[in-house]
Design a protein around this motif. Sequence first.
Motif, mmCIF file in Angstrom:
data_model
loop_
_atom_site.group_PDB
_atom_site.id
_atom_site.type_symbol
_atom_site.label_atom_id
_atom_site.label_comp_id
_atom_site.label_asym_id
_atom_site.label_seq_id
_atom_site.Cartn_x
_atom_site.Cartn_y
_atom_site.Cartn_z
ATOM 1 N N SER A 73 41.179 18.177 10.523
ATOM 2 C CA SER A 73 40.068 18.244 11.468
ATOM 3 C C SER A 73 38.780 18.134 10.654
ATOM 4 O O SER A 73 38.820 18.197 9.429
ATOM 5 C CB SER A 73 40.104 19.549 12.270
ATOM 6 N N ASP A 132 35.279 19.214 15.675
ATOM 7 C CA ASP A 132 36.337 20.212 15.776
ATOM 8 C C ASP A 132 35.781 21.613 15.550
ATOM 9 O O ASP A 132 36.359 22.596 16.015
ATOM 10 C CB ASP A 132 37.442 19.927 14.756
ATOM 11 N N LYS A 144 37.281 35.324 21.150
ATOM 12 C CA LYS A 144 38.106 35.302 22.352
ATOM 13 C C LYS A 144 39.560 35.264 21.916
ATOM 14 O O LYS A 144 39.857 35.033 20.736
ATOM 15 C CB LYS A 144 37.762 34.100 23.231
ATOM 16 N N CYS A 195 45.441 26.976 10.624
ATOM 17 C CA CYS A 195 44.367 26.782 11.596
ATOM 18 C C CYS A 195 43.387 27.926 11.439
ATOM 19 O O CYS A 195 43.784 29.091 11.381
ATOM 20 C CB CYS A 195 44.916 26.775 13.017
ATOM 21 N N ASN A 249 44.175 30.785 21.405
ATOM 22 C CA ASN A 249 45.230 29.976 22.010
ATOM 23 C C ASN A 249 45.681 28.982 20.948
ATOM 24 O O ASN A 249 45.034 27.964 20.723
ATOM 25 C CB ASN A 249 44.704 29.253 23.258
ATOM 26 N N TRP A 250 46.772 29.294 20.272
ATOM 27 C CA TRP A 250 47.240 28.475 19.153
ATOM 28 C C TRP A 250 47.654 27.077 19.588
ATOM 29 O O TRP A 250 47.763 26.173 18.771
ATOM 30 C CB TRP A 250 48.388 29.175 18.435
ATOM 31 N N ASN A 251 47.889 26.869 20.872
ATOM 32 C CA ASN A 251 48.294 25.541 21.360
ATOM 33 C C ASN A 251 47.110 24.672 21.756
ATOM 34 O O ASN A 251 47.289 23.531 22.146
ATOM 35 C CB ASN A 251 49.255 25.692 22.547
ATOM 36 N N SER A 252 45.893 25.212 21.670
ATOM 37 C CA SER A 252 44.714 24.469 22.139
ATOM 38 C C SER A 252 44.288 23.361 21.183
ATOM 39 O O SER A 252 43.618 22.419 21.586
ATOM 40 C CB SER A 252 43.539 25.428 22.346
ATOM 41 N N GLY A 253 44.632 23.486 19.908
ATOM 42 C CA GLY A 253 44.179 22.513 18.910
ATOM 43 C C GLY A 253 42.763 22.762 18.435
ATOM 44 O O GLY A 253 42.241 22.029 17.603
ATOM 45 N N GLU A 254 42.101 23.816 18.958
ATOM 46 C CA GLU A 254 40.719 24.117 18.558
ATOM 47 C C GLU A 254 40.664 24.629 17.136
ATOM 48 O O GLU A 254 41.616 25.214 16.629
ATOM 49 C CB GLU A 254 40.132 25.198 19.466
ATOM 50 N N PRO A 302 40.724 29.355 13.645
ATOM 51 C CA PRO A 302 40.177 29.247 15.000
ATOM 52 C C PRO A 302 38.705 29.650 15.063
ATOM 53 O O PRO A 302 38.236 30.427 14.231
ATOM 54 C CB PRO A 302 41.047 30.206 15.820
#
Length: 132
Positions: free
Chosen positions: A38, A44, A92, A11, A95-100, A13
């Motif tokens: 993505s 995304d 920022k 990912c 947040n690895w769980n956000s999927g962003e 981010p």
Amino acid sequence: NGAVDRIQIACYPPGHGGVEVHVDIKKHNFLAISCYLSSLENKDFSTGGFYCVDKNDKKINLEKSISCGDISLYCPTIQHGVSAIDEHQPKKKINWNSGEGRWWMGLFTMDSNLVKNRLTSKSLEKHQSERI
């Protein structure tokens, strides 16, 4: 034989990350295999992403040609990298769980970490300012 198959999921981010310009080895892989999880068209991310370097040392961003779920096959010795995703966004806490962000999966066969003097990808970053 010392070779292992690997699946890498990464990912990138927003505002962080990227991969420097590099070439991969072709000892076990005559084609690089990437799956894009993505895309720009799915909103995304809005800038950055996968690029290759042409014969004139110009970065060619390929993200506008990539859709979520696409798979690409290319020669691993082509100079390539990933520009930071949405670098303009304020950094920022991730947040690895956000999927962003930009999600990518690569499929590889490479020498095990236990192989002495194993071959790995070769960074070209130290020469980038001279080339690009």
